[in-house]
Design a protein around this motif. Structure first.
Motif, PDB file in Angstrom:
ATOM      1  N   UNK B 150      -2.208  10.084   2.228  1.00  0.00           N
ATOM      2  CA  UNK B 150      -2.689   8.774   1.780  1.00  0.00           C
ATOM      3  C   UNK B 150      -4.102   8.872   1.214  1.00  0.00           C
ATOM      4  N   UNK B 153      -3.907  10.335  -2.171  1.00  0.00           N
ATOM      5  CA  UNK B 153      -3.298   9.357  -3.078  1.00  0.00           C
ATOM      6  C   UNK B 153      -4.310   8.273  -3.466  1.00  0.00           C
ATOM      7  N   UNK B 154      -5.055   7.825  -2.475  1.00  0.00           N
ATOM      8  CA  UNK B 154      -6.038   6.767  -2.752  1.00  0.00           C
ATOM      9  C   UNK B 154      -7.152   7.280  -3.671  1.00  0.00           C
ATOM     10  N   UNK B 157      -5.110   8.960  -7.208  1.00  0.00           N
ATOM     11  CA  UNK B 157      -4.291   7.989  -7.944  1.00  0.00           C
ATOM     12  C   UNK B 157      -4.960   6.616  -7.964  1.00  0.00           C
ATOM     13  N   UNK B 164       0.018  10.559 -10.318  1.00  0.00           N
ATOM     14  CA  UNK B 164       0.769   9.444  -9.722  1.00  0.00           C
ATOM     15  C   UNK B 164       1.867   9.920  -8.772  1.00  0.00           C
ATOM     16  N   UNK B 165       2.332   9.021  -7.882  1.00  0.00           N
ATOM     17  CA  UNK B 165       3.433   9.393  -6.987  1.00  0.00           C
ATOM     18  C   UNK B 165       4.759   9.412  -7.751  1.00  0.00           C
ATOM     19  N   UNK B 167       8.488  11.385  -8.977  1.00  0.00           N
ATOM     20  CA  UNK B 167       8.916  12.694  -9.495  1.00  0.00           C
ATOM     21  C   UNK B 167       8.434  12.892 -10.929  1.00  0.00           C
ATOM     22  N   UNK B 286       7.853  11.103   1.716  1.00  0.00           N
ATOM     23  CA  UNK B 286       7.877   9.633   1.796  1.00  0.00           C
ATOM     24  C   UNK B 286       6.634   9.038   1.145  1.00  0.00           C
ATOM     25  N   UNK B 287       5.482   9.565   1.512  1.00  0.00           N
ATOM     26  CA  UNK B 287       4.225   9.001   0.988  1.00  0.00           C
ATOM     27  C   UNK B 287       4.160   9.135  -0.531  1.00  0.00           C
ATOM     28  N   UNK B 289       6.653   9.445  -2.513  1.00  0.00           N
ATOM     29  CA  UNK B 289       7.894   8.993  -3.132  1.00  0.00           C
ATOM     30  C   UNK B 289       8.577  10.147  -3.862  1.00  0.00           C
ATOM     31  N   UNK B 291      11.617  12.575  -4.157  1.00  0.00           N
ATOM     32  CA  UNK B 291      13.004  12.507  -3.683  1.00  0.00           C
ATOM     33  C   UNK B 291      13.559  13.854  -3.233  1.00  0.00           C
ATOM     34  N   UNK B 295      13.373  13.780   3.218  1.00  0.00           N
ATOM     35  CA  UNK B 295      13.416  12.323   3.371  1.00  0.00           C
ATOM     36  C   UNK B 295      14.859  11.879   3.591  1.00  0.00           C
TER      37      UNK B 295
END
Lengths: 607, 341
Positions: B150, B153-154, B157, B164-165, B167, B286-287, B289, B291, B295
């Motif tokens: 996180x 990401x913060x 992104x 970015x999150x 794929x 998960x965080x 995203x 695939x 998960x």
């Protein structure tokens, strides 16, 4: 030495290379008026209108297929014709005097997404297929009941009900460009059901792709099927404003494209992308970056979506939902039941018929602090319902008496319960909530605090459980109290009264609650075609609910929506699937607010 | 060598059968109503609970249910995963390449950084570099992946609006699903290269940077610590002293003599790390995203998706046995005294 220097330089160089691979900053590419991106939490179950009974799938279906009628704007009462040319009413003579025959004129200019004209055979086929597919735990009974009088196509042993095909077939007839529905008895909510369910599919397309051909000879083969066996599962072919381009179950992404053959004016958006992202923080960062136009954000994260630049919070949105609602189990199952302590009224447990005593139920009803809960837990975003019929539906009675927090009355009823033994001996049981649901956990904490404050011998333990464990205990009637919710299938009081109060409904079964007076009134109300008379019947039903106290409706919540400020045309209709997060995209468009307008709008490169 | 590999491969079906029997047995401790929760998601469906139990045969005796499942598998059908909304074999094909790609992108830096800094840390014992790498290793090892994920990401992104999150971004999404894009390997970065779209390859790669960085930082710590301690042990041995006494350059002593011998525990740990990454990294996926298979397998386990759980477990068992076999083979390369028999 050289080697070491090279290896030391390798990692920064690698990082640099990776960074340079990143595309240009997101903000530059963010505003794209042709594409709408919705980030949700749920994953769709099936694209088949006769199978789907979850809001995520229903949202897609609403945009790709079209029902006979649709709700006008934000109204949950006023219908406008969509596939139909007129909405049948008694006034226009399209509903017969006895309320058993509906004549629905159908539009002649409707086309499917490839431009082929829709026929009356398609309309009839759609309604029949919706009813006769009848998968377990599916939506088919919503139409089977009013049109055939049966709640399902199979009996309790799973055998096909004899003659059910004929009943269904006879109830759905066509007469020129009219669809004629013949009901075994009047069923007032029928138009609202037809506005939400059984949208029109193409019989030809279905048959070509191996689905039911519409004949009596083959229908059983398609009854209660495996979901994935139908072509409808992952493909769609409708008359709606959008076309399903792709359902990528790998990335949890659904892509819709504007239907260029749409029989009305085309939608303003060219693409709609509905993407499932489990993590809220990721959804939030994406809307913040302008990569999403709206996101799924529930009340418990309300504060976290405040004050994000260019993100609007549309608050105080009405819902057609009672959530949470507390149910009492009148007759508990004592076999290996970990929730009832000793199973006796000895201070260390509760007897199996503990909640069968109305005094106990009333005591609990008066012990709960509804106002405090609504103020503190949901920041006043909701109202205390007056019964199972939510505000906004015919049958809601604002003057109906409702329970309020009154410790003295609670103590009074506890003293009366079981001839005074409850007060003297005390009790102990375990109340459960679904793990992670803070609202329900808070509800139980309030209840526990208030009940235990009345008498030191009263003890409620609170425990979170997962959905599988809940189901196991629920179906076996092991939970002394349980908390659930009910969301409207269609906007009518019957959809709330039957499942929650009728002895044949979803909850009263495991509750072992039955009041023949209520059953009779519910039966009368659904068949009553006079709105004023219907309203009175539902008022009476809720009076009895108040007296019987089989449940405590705690909250009808107000919802909110999180969207970029460039989203225009969205209307909250609480009956639309997954509202207010989900959307009927036909009227929606994107436009930069005047103060932030940029000249260059970017379309997807590979579109 | 071939005999060894053949023996291990013959052993594989037995391991997998044993795993599925154990798992199936464990699942039977759950009642039919609990297992029906896979099909009942909404309170509106509660009244059909018994019908669902009947339809899917959830109340049949355990051996009968196991036999039905096994027969399906023997016919090449791993069943249908309700959580993936596709057949289990398709789900593995869909999710595994993403995880494999992320594993490759993460594992190579983990290996290089872990061995390099582990060696350096041992050679420079108690110096500033050693202290720094130890602090970095300890923080990496103790930092929960969701916190680091996180945070990254913060910062990257949320603030800098890069990496970015997901794929890939929308452009590439449309491209990879277009008929003109050929999926040669299932590894999207490579496929984009092979399709000649370098911008798309860069985009897909950029989406892997943050999840890979999270995995690298968290996993490298362990490898670094093991390499360091193993190296310290080797550097204190007589043969190293002899090598130094012979006047060999320090780099030769460290790289050719000590490090080679110190690699055996590193190979063991690396294979375990590799299997761990390949089996999926749930929180990171998960965080971000992403695939991947991790998960999916966790969602399958949470929702009691029996075919899904069985499928992902079979894959894990297969990976575990194969990776162990490979690490055994590698031992022989690292230390010729070890013979495979």
């Amino acid at each position: 030495m050289m080697g070491r220097r090279m290896s030391l330089a390798f990692f920064p160089a690698l990082l640099l290379a990776l960074v340079s691979c990143a595309r240009k900053p997101i903000e530059q590419a963010a505003f794209d008026p042709s594409t709408y991106t919705e980030l949700t939490f749920n994953d769709s179950d099936s694209m088949d209108p006769a199978w789907s009974y979850d809001t995520a799938s229903d949202e897609v279906i609403l945009n790709v297929y079209e029902p006979l009628f649709i709700f006008k704007g934000a109204s949950t009462k006023e219908l406008i014709p969509l596939i139909a040319a007129k909405v049948p009413t008694r006034a226009n003579g399209l509903i017969s005097a006895d309320g058993r025959t509906y004549t629905i004129p159908i539009r002649r200019n409707v086309t499917f997404q490839d431009g082929t004209p829709m026929t009356m055979q398609d309309v009839r086929y759609s309604v029949l297929r919706f009813m006769l597919q009848d998968r377990d735990a599916g939506p088919s009974p919503l139409l089977l009941e009013p049109l055939t009088g049966y709640g399902g196509t199979r009996d309790a042993k799973g055998k096909i009900v004899p003659g059910i095909f004929k009943r269904a077939e006879q109830s759905v007839q066509i007469d020129g460009w009219n669809l004629v529905l013949r009901l075994p008895r009047p069923f007032s909510p029928l138009p609202t059901i037809l506005a939400s369910w059984a949208p029109i599919v193409s019989k030809k397309w279905a048959t070509e792709h191996g689905d039911w051909d519409g004949s009596e000879a083959t229908w059983k083969k398609y009854n209660n099927p495996e979901k994935q066996t139908s072509y409808f599962f992952e493909h769609a072919f409708g008359t709606g404003p959008f076309v399903l381009v792709r359902w990528d179950r790998n990335t949890h992404e659904i892509v819709l494209r504007r239907n260029d053959h749409y029989w009305r004016a085309p939608a303003k958006l060219k693409y709609v992308i509905i993407k499932g992202i489990d993590e809220f923080e990721t959804r939030k960062l994406m809307i913040q970056a302008g990569q999403a136009d709206s996101i799924y954000a529930t009340r418990d994260v309300w504060e976290q979506v405040q004050n994000i630049p260019h993100v609007d919070i549309v608050d105080n949105l009405s819902t057609l939902e009672i959530n949470p609602i507390v149910f009492f189990t009148f007759k508990l199952n004592g076999t290996a039941n970990p929730y009832i302590g000793s199973g006796k009224l000895d201070g260390n447990g509760i007897p199996l018929d503990f909640f069968n005593d109305v005094n106990v139920r009333k005591a609990f009803a008066y012990a709960f602090d509804y106002k405090g809960y609504i103020n503190d837990v949901v920041n006043n975003k909701g109202i205390q319902p007056t019964g199972v019929v939510p505000k906004g539906l015919l049958g809601y009675n604002p003057s109906q008496k409702k329970y309020h927090h009154d410790p003295q009355k609670a103590a009074y009823y506890f003293k009366k319960a079981f001839g005074g033994r409850v007060w003297k001996k005390g009790f102990k049981f375990t109340a459960v909530y679904n793990a992670g649901n803070i609202m329900r956990q808070s509800l139980l904490q309030v209840l526990k605090h208030n009940v235990e404050a009345l008498n030191p011998r009263f003890n409620i333990e609170i425990r979170p459980i997962d959905w599988p464990e809940f189901l196991d205990a629920y179906i076996a009637s092991k939970l002394p109290i349980f908390i659930l919710a009910w969301q409207a299938d269609y906007p009518d009081a019957y959809d709330f009264a039957f499942p929650m109060l009728d002895s044949q409904g979803a909850y009263p079964g495991p509750q072992h609650f039955a009041d023949p007076r209520i059953d009779k009134l519910i039966d009368e109300a659904v068949a009553q075609t006079n709105p004023a008379a219907r309203e009175k019947l539902y008022w009476r039903i809720q009076e009895l609910e108040y007296q019987d106290v089989p449940d405590l409706p705690v909250l009808q919540p107000l919802d909110y929506r999180t969207q970029r400020d460039w989203v225009k045309g969205w209307v909250n209709n609480p009956i639309f699937p997954d509202a207010p997060y989900g959307c009927y995209y036909y009227p929606v468009y994107k436009q930069l607010p005047v103060s932030t307008q940029k000249p260059a709008a970017k379309a997807p490169k590979h579109a | 060598m071939l005999k060894f590999i053949a023996k291990r491969l013959l052993f594989l079906p037995l391991v997998m059968l044993g795993v599925t029997m154990l798992l199936f047995g464990a699942l039977q401790f759950l009642s039919p109503a609990m297992r029906a929760s896979l099909y009942i998601h909404d309170p509106r469906q509660l009244s059909a609970l018994n019908e669902v139990i009947q339809k899917y045969g959830l109340n049949k005796p355990m051996p009968v249910q196991y036999w039905i499942w096994l027969k399906q598998v023997l016919h090449g059908n791993l069943g249908y995963s309700e959580t993936a909304k596709m057949p289990v074999s398709d789900a593995i094909r869909a999710f595994f390449p993403a995880t494999f790609e992320l594993t490759l992108v993460s594992f190579i830096p983990i290996l290089l950084l872990g061995i390099y800094f582990g060696t350096l840390s041992a050679v420079k014992k108690d110096k500033l570099l050693d202290q720094t790498t130890r602090v970095v290793a300890i923080t990496g090892y103790s930092l929960p992946s969701f916190v680091l994920g996180l945070f990254l990401l913060m910062v990257f992104y949320g603030h800098f609006q890069i990496f970015p999150p997901g794929r890939y971004s929308l452009d590439v999404d449309l491209l990879v699903h277009s008929s003109g894009f050929h999926h040669y390997t299932g590894l999207l970065t490579l496929d984009a290269f092979l399709n000649g779209d370098f911008a798309a390859a860069g985009d897909i790669f950029s989406h892997m940077i943050l999840p890979a960085a999270t995995l690298i930082y968290i996993s490298v710590a362990l490898l670094l610590r093991i390499t360091r301690s193993s190296m310290l042990e080797e550097l204190g041995k007589d043969y190293v002293r002899t090598a130094r006494a012979k006047g060999l350059p320090e780099s030769v002593v460290v790289k050719k003599h000590a490090r080679k011998n110190a690699l055996i525990p590193v190979v063991t740990l690396s294979s375990l790390l590799f299997i761990g990454l390949l089996s999926g990294v749930v929180i990171t996926e998960t965080i971000f995203d992403f695939p991947g298979i991790g998960r999916w397998s966790v969602i399958a386990a949470q929702q009691l998706d029996v075919p899904g759980v069985m499928g992902s477990t079979l894959l894990s068992a297969f990976l575990f046995v194969t990776a162990n076999m490979i690490s055994d083979i590698l031992y022989a390369f690292v230390d010729p005294r070890i013979r495979l028999s």
